[in-house]
Design a protein around this motif. Structure first.
Motif, mmCIF file in Angstrom:
data_model
loop_
_atom_site.group_PDB
_atom_site.id
_atom_site.type_symbol
_atom_site.label_atom_id
_atom_site.label_comp_id
_atom_site.label_asym_id
_atom_site.label_seq_id
_atom_site.Cartn_x
_atom_site.Cartn_y
_atom_site.Cartn_z
ATOM 1 N N VAL A 24 -9.267 2.700 -40.177
ATOM 2 C CA VAL A 24 -7.929 2.449 -39.634
ATOM 3 C C VAL A 24 -7.140 1.566 -40.588
ATOM 4 C CG1 VAL A 24 -6.653 1.417 -37.744
ATOM 5 C CG2 VAL A 24 -8.697 2.753 -37.258
ATOM 6 N N SER A 27 -6.125 3.652 -43.535
ATOM 7 C CA SER A 27 -5.060 4.584 -43.184
ATOM 8 C C SER A 27 -3.716 3.877 -43.133
ATOM 9 C CB SER A 27 -5.353 5.247 -41.836
ATOM 10 O OG SER A 27 -6.499 6.063 -41.912
ATOM 11 N N GLU A 28 -3.693 2.676 -42.586
ATOM 12 C CA GLU A 28 -2.426 1.934 -42.520
ATOM 13 C C GLU A 28 -1.908 1.615 -43.919
ATOM 14 O OE1 GLU A 28 -0.424 -2.091 -40.553
ATOM 15 O OE2 GLU A 28 -2.576 -1.736 -40.356
ATOM 16 N N ASP A 31 -0.530 4.740 -45.507
ATOM 17 C CA ASP A 31 0.772 5.085 -44.938
ATOM 18 C C ASP A 31 1.872 4.181 -45.499
ATOM 19 O OD1 ASP A 31 -0.336 7.109 -43.451
ATOM 20 O OD2 ASP A 31 -0.311 6.022 -41.546
ATOM 21 N N THR A 64 -4.099 10.051 -46.371
ATOM 22 C CA THR A 64 -3.369 10.391 -45.149
ATOM 23 C C THR A 64 -2.198 11.340 -45.415
ATOM 24 O OG1 THR A 64 -1.997 8.394 -45.328
ATOM 25 C CG2 THR A 64 -4.024 8.233 -44.020
ATOM 26 N N HIS A 89 -8.678 9.995 -42.043
ATOM 27 C CA HIS A 89 -7.547 10.287 -42.916
ATOM 28 C C HIS A 89 -7.007 11.687 -42.659
ATOM 29 C CE1 HIS A 89 -8.978 7.177 -46.151
ATOM 30 N NE2 HIS A 89 -8.446 6.613 -45.085
ATOM 31 N N HIS A 91 -7.245 13.495 -39.953
ATOM 32 C CA HIS A 91 -6.585 13.544 -38.641
ATOM 33 C C HIS A 91 -5.160 13.013 -38.748
ATOM 34 C CE1 HIS A 91 -6.054 13.400 -34.301
ATOM 35 N NE2 HIS A 91 -5.672 12.139 -34.421
ATOM 36 N N ARG A 92 -4.997 11.915 -39.462
ATOM 37 C CA ARG A 92 -3.663 11.336 -39.645
ATOM 38 C C ARG A 92 -2.772 12.296 -40.427
ATOM 39 N NH1 ARG A 92 0.619 9.282 -38.134
ATOM 40 N NH2 ARG A 92 1.677 7.727 -39.426
ATOM 41 N N GLU A 95 -1.515 14.973 -38.142
ATOM 42 C CA GLU A 95 -0.436 14.456 -37.287
ATOM 43 C C GLU A 95 0.894 14.454 -38.035
ATOM 44 O OE1 GLU A 95 -2.658 11.327 -34.260
ATOM 45 O OE2 GLU A 95 -1.865 10.578 -36.167
ATOM 46 N N LYS A 96 0.885 14.007 -39.291
ATOM 47 C CA LYS A 96 2.108 13.974 -40.091
ATOM 48 C C LYS A 96 2.630 15.390 -40.353
ATOM 49 C CE LYS A 96 1.170 9.767 -42.781
ATOM 50 N NZ LYS A 96 1.037 9.254 -44.167
#
Length: 288
Positions: A24, A27-28, A31, A64, A89, A91-92, A95-96
């Motif tokens: 997490v 990933s942040e 991003d 990501t 990563h 999964h994110r 989503e994007k």
């Protein structure tokens, strides 16, 4: 990366140098990196010396999805296979892609490229941003990419010399030069654990059979007026750096760093108006 990401930590693109931080957290940071560097990533995709628009692109170590999404925008008729070892990563990224209305043009593939090379078809373009230096055997990976690319296809390698800087040289007031001392300790750590970071990829690409057609270095200097995300990016980056270098710093420097990282304190990096992200990226365009 990320697109030009300096913080990826999973194999297969991003090997496991996590230093106790969760996916997490990674990933942040990825991003935030994507947000701050979006214009520069776009400029690199525009620079690519493609003979014709590729229909199939592979993003090795996609994180990501900053590079994936930039490539989809640059090449509107292309589909991208996004490869990473991190399920989080990917999964994110999905989503994007869904939020951006391009999910039908993205295939995600979880793979450890140091273990088993997956079937990636015959892409016309392979993109690897801030991922090649994490490979256990980069020369082997380069040969695999050469075999995977379609004849005449292009391999774009984007790499970083080191982590970005955020503070002025005289900052913080109670420990001037703290950030450079942190980076010096981090460089010593990474020289041992990630020896290919900052390497000249040109000779290695040539040795793998590629013809290096172009090389470009971009220097980035972006302040908070340009992107409000820089404060959060600086915080997360310095938190990760602390996890690597704290034992190599003096007690006074650790205390000063912790004051910067104390989000409730008066010296928090989030409260500073003088932050600017300074970094450098080099890209190689190599033809099969």
């Amino acid at each position: 990366m990320n697109p030009l990401s300096p913080h990826t930590a999973h194999h297969g693109a991003h090997p496991g140098h996590q230093h106790g931080h969760s996916t997490v957290d990674q990933s942040e940071i990825l991003d935030l990196d994507a947000e701050v560097l979006a214009e520069h990533t776009a400029s690199l995709t525009e620079w690519l010396p493609v003979d014709s628009s590729p229909r199939h692109i592979v993003d090795l170590g996609c994180g990501t999805g900053a590079g994936t999404l930039a490539l989809l925008l640059r090449f509107p008729d292309a589909e991208v296979t996004a490869v990473d070892s991190s399920a989080g990563h990917l999964h994110r990224l999905r989503e994007k892609a869904e939020a951006g209305g391009v999910a039908d043009r993205v295939r995600t593939l979880q793979a450890d490229l140091d273990a088993v090379w997956p079937d990636l078809g015959s892409p016309g373009l392979v993109w690897a941003s801030a991922s090649m230096h994490h490979m256990a055997d980069p020369d082997h990976t380069l040969r695999q990419v050469h075999r995977t690319l379609a004849p005449g296809g292009l391999f774009a390698v984007v790499e970083l010399a080191g982590f970005p800087r955020f503070l002025p040289e005289e900052a913080p007031e109670d420990a001037p030069g703290l950030e450079e001392r942190c980076h010096a300790a981090g460089d010593r750590h990474h020289a041992e654990h990630v020896p290919h970071r900052g390497a000249d990829w040109g000779p290695m690409l040539s040795a793998a059979g590629f013809t290096v057609e172009d090389r470009r270095t971009i220097t980035v200097s972006t302040d908070r007026a340009h992107s409000e995300a820089i404060g959060r990016y600086a915080l997360r980056s310095l938190q990760r750096l602390r996890g690597t270098v704290a034992e190599a710093l003096s007690p006074d420097d650790v205390a000063a760093l912790d004051r910067l990282l104390d989000t409730d304190g008066p010296h928090s990096v989030l409260r500073r108006s003088d932050l600017a992200m300074r970094t450098e990226r080099t890209a190689w365009a190599a033809r099969r």
